[in-house]
Design a protein around this motif. Sequence first.
Motif, PDB file in Angstrom:
ATOM      1  N   VAL A 325      23.501  46.201  32.349  1.00  0.00           N
ATOM      2  CA  VAL A 325      22.567  47.039  33.096  1.00  0.00           C
ATOM      3  C   VAL A 325      23.270  48.306  33.563  1.00  0.00           C
ATOM      4  CG1 VAL A 325      21.112  47.156  35.159  1.00  0.00           C
ATOM      5  CG2 VAL A 325      21.209  45.048  33.815  1.00  0.00           C
ATOM      6  N   SER A 326      24.498  48.153  34.033  1.00  0.00           N
ATOM      7  CA  SER A 326      25.264  49.316  34.499  1.00  0.00           C
ATOM      8  C   SER A 326      25.654  50.222  33.337  1.00  0.00           C
ATOM      9  CB  SER A 326      26.518  48.841  35.236  1.00  0.00           C
ATOM     10  OG  SER A 326      27.307  49.929  35.653  1.00  0.00           O
ATOM     11  N   LEU A 327      25.950  49.628  32.174  1.00  0.00           N
ATOM     12  CA  LEU A 327      26.356  50.433  31.023  1.00  0.00           C
ATOM     13  C   LEU A 327      25.188  51.233  30.452  1.00  0.00           C
ATOM     14  CD1 LEU A 327      28.680  47.918  29.139  1.00  0.00           C
ATOM     15  CD2 LEU A 327      29.363  49.887  30.503  1.00  0.00           C
ATOM     16  N   PHE A 328      24.003  50.613  30.415  1.00  0.00           N
ATOM     17  CA  PHE A 328      22.849  51.283  29.824  1.00  0.00           C
ATOM     18  C   PHE A 328      22.157  52.232  30.795  1.00  0.00           C
ATOM     19  CE2 PHE A 328      22.413  47.376  26.921  1.00  0.00           C
ATOM     20  CZ  PHE A 328      23.244  47.971  25.988  1.00  0.00           C
ATOM     21  N   ASN A 329      22.459  52.114  32.067  1.00  0.00           N
ATOM     22  CA  ASN A 329      21.837  52.983  33.059  1.00  0.00           C
ATOM     23  C   ASN A 329      22.595  54.311  33.105  1.00  0.00           C
ATOM     24  OD1 ASN A 329      20.068  53.633  35.309  1.00  0.00           O
ATOM     25  ND2 ASN A 329      21.898  53.429  36.579  1.00  0.00           N
ATOM     26  N   GLN A 330      21.954  55.365  32.650  1.00  0.00           N
ATOM     27  CA  GLN A 330      22.601  56.677  32.572  1.00  0.00           C
ATOM     28  C   GLN A 330      22.424  57.511  33.831  1.00  0.00           C
ATOM     29  OE1 GLN A 330      24.529  57.578  29.908  1.00  0.00           O
ATOM     30  NE2 GLN A 330      24.147  55.479  29.197  1.00  0.00           N
ATOM     31  N   SER A 331      21.670  57.021  34.792  1.00  0.00           N
ATOM     32  CA  SER A 331      21.405  57.807  36.006  1.00  0.00           C
ATOM     33  C   SER A 331      22.303  57.403  37.173  1.00  0.00           C
ATOM     34  CB  SER A 331      19.931  57.661  36.407  1.00  0.00           C
ATOM     35  OG  SER A 331      19.589  56.302  36.609  1.00  0.00           O
ATOM     36  N   GLY A 332      23.381  56.685  36.908  1.00  0.00           N
ATOM     37  CA  GLY A 332      24.319  56.332  37.960  1.00  0.00           C
ATOM     38  C   GLY A 332      23.985  55.002  38.617  1.00  0.00           C
ATOM     39  N   GLU A 333      24.834  54.596  39.553  1.00  0.00           N
ATOM     40  CA  GLU A 333      24.652  53.321  40.236  1.00  0.00           C
ATOM     41  C   GLU A 333      23.414  53.356  41.133  1.00  0.00           C
ATOM     42  OE1 GLU A 333      28.152  52.478  42.433  1.00  0.00           O
ATOM     43  OE2 GLU A 333      29.487  52.481  40.687  1.00  0.00           O
ATOM     44  N   LYS A 334      22.762  52.201  41.209  1.00  0.00           N
ATOM     45  CA  LYS A 334      21.609  52.039  42.076  1.00  0.00           C
ATOM     46  C   LYS A 334      21.980  51.142  43.257  1.00  0.00           C
ATOM     47  CE  LYS A 334      19.022  54.305  39.178  1.00  0.00           C
ATOM     48  NZ  LYS A 334      18.571  55.671  39.474  1.00  0.00           N
ATOM     49  N   PRO A 335      21.352  51.334  44.418  1.00  0.00           N
ATOM     50  CA  PRO A 335      21.680  50.488  45.578  1.00  0.00           C
ATOM     51  C   PRO A 335      21.440  49.008  45.328  1.00  0.00           C
ATOM     52  CG  PRO A 335      20.449  52.442  46.265  1.00  0.00           C
ATOM     53  CD  PRO A 335      20.419  52.420  44.776  1.00  0.00           C
ATOM     54  N   TRP A 336      20.454  48.669  44.485  1.00  0.00           N
ATOM     55  CA  TRP A 336      20.163  47.254  44.259  1.00  0.00           C
ATOM     56  C   TRP A 336      21.208  46.560  43.400  1.00  0.00           C
ATOM     57  CZ3 TRP A 336      19.453  45.737  39.213  1.00  0.00           C
ATOM     58  CH2 TRP A 336      19.099  46.714  38.295  1.00  0.00           C
ATOM     59  N   PHE A 337      22.108  47.318  42.771  1.00  0.00           N
ATOM     60  CA  PHE A 337      23.178  46.695  41.981  1.00  0.00           C
ATOM     61  C   PHE A 337      23.990  45.721  42.841  1.00  0.00           C
ATOM     62  CE2 PHE A 337      23.823  50.056  38.398  1.00  0.00           C
ATOM     63  CZ  PHE A 337      22.526  49.839  37.998  1.00  0.00           C
ATOM     64  N   LEU A 338      24.218  46.102  44.108  1.00  0.00           N
ATOM     65  CA  LEU A 338      25.065  45.288  44.978  1.00  0.00           C
ATOM     66  C   LEU A 338      24.374  44.020  45.458  1.00  0.00           C
ATOM     67  CD1 LEU A 338      26.752  48.067  47.147  1.00  0.00           C
ATOM     68  CD2 LEU A 338      27.585  47.005  45.049  1.00  0.00           C
ATOM     69  N   TRP A 339      23.085  43.885  45.190  1.00  0.00           N
ATOM     70  CA  TRP A 339      22.360  42.672  45.567  1.00  0.00           C
ATOM     71  C   TRP A 339      22.375  41.617  44.465  1.00  0.00           C
ATOM     72  CZ3 TRP A 339      20.174  41.677  50.322  1.00  0.00           C
ATOM     73  CH2 TRP A 339      20.099  42.751  51.200  1.00  0.00           C
ATOM     74  N   VAL A 340      22.850  41.961  43.286  1.00  0.00           N
ATOM     75  CA  VAL A 340      22.798  41.053  42.137  1.00  0.00           C
ATOM     76  C   VAL A 340      24.198  40.510  41.865  1.00  0.00           C
ATOM     77  CG1 VAL A 340      22.142  40.806  39.720  1.00  0.00           C
ATOM     78  CG2 VAL A 340      20.922  42.430  41.179  1.00  0.00           C
ATOM     79  N   PRO A 341      24.400  39.196  41.967  1.00  0.00           N
ATOM     80  CA  PRO A 341      25.721  38.634  41.665  1.00  0.00           C
ATOM     81  C   PRO A 341      26.157  38.984  40.242  1.00  0.00           C
ATOM     82  CG  PRO A 341      24.330  37.000  42.731  1.00  0.00           C
ATOM     83  CD  PRO A 341      23.445  38.166  42.419  1.00  0.00           C
ATOM     84  N   ALA A 342      27.427  39.120  40.043  1.00  0.00           N
ATOM     85  CA  ALA A 342      28.058  39.527  38.775  1.00  0.00           C
ATOM     86  C   ALA A 342      27.915  41.034  38.553  1.00  0.00           C
ATOM     87  CB  ALA A 342      27.507  38.752  37.582  1.00  0.00           C
ATOM     88  N   LEU A 343      26.696  41.569  38.640  1.00  0.00           N
ATOM     89  CA  LEU A 343      26.525  43.019  38.516  1.00  0.00           C
ATOM     90  C   LEU A 343      27.175  43.738  39.688  1.00  0.00           C
ATOM     91  CD1 LEU A 343      25.344  45.471  37.102  1.00  0.00           C
ATOM     92  CD2 LEU A 343      23.171  45.035  38.288  1.00  0.00           C
TER      93      LEU A 343
END
Length: 391
Positions: A325-343
């Motif tokens: 998800v982080s690799l395919f997301n070209q618009s930078g990190e999203k705040p919800w990334f930190l809510w998902v384990p592993a991501l």
Amino acid sequence: MKRWVEGAGAVFHKEIVDALRDRRTLATVLLSSVLMGPLVLALLSGLVASMEERADKRVVVTVGIEHAPTLRNFIERQTFRIETAPDDYEAQLRKSSLGDPVLVLEADFEQRLERGDVPEVVVVSDSSNRQAEAGSGRLMRLLDGFNRERGGLTLALRGVPGSLLQAVEPQERDLASTRSRAAQFTSMLPFFVLMAVLYGALHAALDTTAGERERGSLEPLLANPASPLALVLGKWGAVAAVAMLIALLSVLSFLPARLLIRSETLRSLFIFGPAEAASFLAVLVPLAAGLSALMMAVAIRCKSFKEAQASTTVVILAVSLLPLVSLFNQSGEKPWFLWVPALAQYTLMNRVLRGEAPGVGDVLLPLAVSLLLAGACLAFIARRLRAAAVR
């Protein structure tokens, strides 16, 4: 309370001894986690070193360069060496056996240039051939330099300054730090660390739940006076301890692995010391605890070790796909990334590699999510064991 703690400690000791008794599986997991860092860095450095070596050769592969002495003179003045392309260069480019793009020139190149016409040149490459595709940009810039020099000389012969054709003077300024540029190559390292932790906890989690049920040793264990929650905590503590050990060894393996980097450029960019290792462990240890509980919760529902292996495949697939998800997301990190384990852990470890120190809140949020995941899974396992004890 004392009996509850003693019961959990006894189960923990038993599970640790059982995990250490299977030396072949344990050795395989430990060696893979220790060797993973050096192996990945060695492969990355080999790739970067080959790219640097190819760039240092400064070779231009051509067809028909004998028809363009003016262009040949320009290329050689730029300290490039000219080589003749093989007859089957198109087939070699498709098979990636030729790692340089091919410059194809017409037979009347020089005559058209003298008449003031625009001769056509073709840069032949293959987008699936990464080495050749990387050299195409360098070759196009070389041809652009030839155009500018030729146009400037033509204007100078007519008494026109070449600066009239240049309305602005563009300059580039790269905002990426040294470590951010290195992270472009090392961004896959956190993924391998995550997978090492996952597979490190996998066998212990399956063996202490579905494995014991298949061997028939789970029912006698439930007959002990210790409460189901004490049994669960003891088992989970042993599985989490193995996963945390794998995390520790996997992270520490990066410290000496830096010596194996072949590329001088990558070695100077890649900085991984005790501070970075501590940051990695700070985000990995809670995840190891949460994943251990999750895999135990999945396996406790299964009646055999093989069924548990099939069921935990979903967990393995999810953990391996989440970083994408982080690799395919070209618009930078999203705040919800930190809510998902592993991501969340993948995101924070990449920040460390870029030289960005994670904030306290950024670390506490994935920690809380991992603890909540572990608590929910442990409660589910205790309920399953309590129901099995009643039956």
